[in-house]
Design an enzyme around this catalytic site. Sequence first.
Site, PDB file in Angstrom:
ATOM      1  N   GLU A 112      17.994  11.177  25.803  1.00 18.67           N
ATOM      2  CA  GLU A 112      16.817  11.411  24.947  1.00 18.67           C
ATOM      3  C   GLU A 112      17.242  12.465  23.943  1.00 18.67           C
ATOM      4  OE1 GLU A 112      14.160   9.790  24.973  1.00 18.67           O
ATOM      5  OE2 GLU A 112      14.111   8.871  26.965  1.00 18.67           O
ATOM      6  N   GLU A 129      12.224   6.697  29.393  1.00 21.34           N
ATOM      7  CA  GLU A 129      11.677   7.472  30.504  1.00 21.34           C
ATOM      8  C   GLU A 129      10.186   7.187  30.625  1.00 21.34           C
ATOM      9  OE1 GLU A 129      13.060  11.570  29.712  1.00 21.34           O
ATOM     10  OE2 GLU A 129      14.574  11.143  31.226  1.00 21.34           O
ATOM     11  N   ASN A 175      12.203  22.897  25.745  1.00 23.76           N
ATOM     12  CA  ASN A 175      10.896  22.755  25.078  1.00 23.76           C
ATOM     13  C   ASN A 175       9.790  22.242  25.997  1.00 23.76           C
ATOM     14  OD1 ASN A 175      12.080  20.244  25.071  1.00 23.76           O
ATOM     15  ND2 ASN A 175      11.379  19.687  23.034  1.00 23.76           N
ATOM     16  N   CYS A 201      10.719  16.897  20.197  1.00 18.63           N
ATOM     17  CA  CYS A 201      11.578  15.924  19.511  1.00 18.63           C
ATOM     18  C   CYS A 201      10.760  14.827  18.851  1.00 18.63           C
ATOM     19  CB  CYS A 201      12.610  15.356  20.463  1.00 18.63           C
ATOM     20  SG  CYS A 201      11.895  14.838  21.996  1.00 18.63           S
TER      21      CYS A 201
END
Length: 490
Positions: A259, A468, A160, A293
């Site tokens: 993640e 992150e 994505n 997400c």
Amino acid sequence: MTTSTSPAQLLDEWLGRIANHCRQYDSPQQFAVKNPATGKELIKVPSLSADDANRAVESALAAGKDWRRQTAQQRAVVLHKWARLIEEHHEALAVLLTSEQGKPIAEARGEITYGNSFITWFAEEGKRAYGDIIPTNANSRRLIVTKEPVGLVAAITPWNFPNAMITRKVAPALAAGCSILVKPAEDTPLSALALEILAHEAGVPPALFRVLPASDPAEIGSVFTKHTAIRKLSFTGSTPVGKFLMRECADTVKKVSMELGGNAPFIVFEDADLDAAVDGAVLAKFRNAGQTCVCANRILVQRSIQDQFIEKFKEKVSKLSIGDGVKDGVSIGPLINMQAVEKIDELLTQSLERGARAVIGGARSNEASGQFFEPTILCDVTPDMPIARSEIFGPVAPVMPFEEEEEAIEKANDTPFGLAAYFWTQDLGRTWRVSEALEYGMIGVNEGSISSEATPFGGVKESGVGREGSKYGLDEFLEIKYTSMGGLGM
Ligand code: ADP
């Protein structure tokens, strides 16, 4: 490159560079990368095997020995050069990204800028991997804490954000002094390969950072999880695959960053600035055709303003145009592949059967590849419907009413996920109360887009482990070493 170069020419040039780059692999297997808007093949790339991955591990280990001895300043020079090259090829990289992933070109340009921001951020952040001197417990000794690179890192990335999910892992790894191997998603290996080409051109030693495209993710994945020399796995993707990889990493006790999926609530209270909330909902829901997400997954609206909200939301959504993302003005591109379209179709059908209503949209769209879905608003959605319980990953916005603040919080937290949550209010007390009550790693208050290189991205509960970006993102690639230095005779 002149600004008059057409998108088709830029794409051709980069497909040529990638084909040339891939000649180094003598791989008998190849796989096709397709444009999700047209369904046409862009190029075939080599599908690397476990043997290839094992060879890459050996070379990365050797290259890593030199790299970790470089100073952070020396590493920053190389990283900044990489960022400059990306900037030089900004438009071509955006065209390549849209061609393999489908997002509108304006969003692809935004992703290249966002992706590059991690490289410049971590180039500098690497210089600030400070340690500590702890007050001693004996005069003859000094207690010292230093931070060291974890060593060889393996990364697995999703489709994505085919550019930014790579730089968000590779930049901090390199800045910390690690080597890194990346397996990109099989739908989108081209942006990853383009980044690798430019990194090597910038002076990153080729063996230090390698992209390993593969049509069978499990084959490379098992090398990444089982190899004893790999000290860390950084993964972005679905929760089931993340759980599987965590289990696989247990035998060699690797550090992991995960993640994973989200199920973001987007809560609109009756005291919100409604127009701003509607704009925020469009941004948080329909960016990347709903395939992020942190996309708003459940829109919870206080009942007293629900009709007003839906009316305004519908008006904005009716203006979103579907099409091939390379065309200017398109705001909703294709979904990544046919399985994604079928999944959305199924979630929608189940919801309609159980009494939900499509206020706008609600069907596939007949664009070229057949992978397009109309931007859709569903109302009369209840929390037990599958669409409210799973990560939608498509342009469908389920709206659900609530009566009181406590009910909104309870509904928002009623999920195993905990990545991003959004809420809209102008009440200061409520801002703090709700923010503290939401079990999420990231909260947007009166904001529909919250990610940046300077801030920690990551989730709680089953949405993941680690962060992150930001100063915290560097720690993921560092080990703490404590040295007790005795015998000082003082
Ligand atoms: P999505 O459903 O969004 O495609 P996935 O978790 O399946 O999410 O994919 C994210 C990344 O994980 C991709 O690079 C994919 O190739 C990889 N992947 C999927 N299954 C495995 C596996 N068994 N081992 C290693 N990597 C995997």
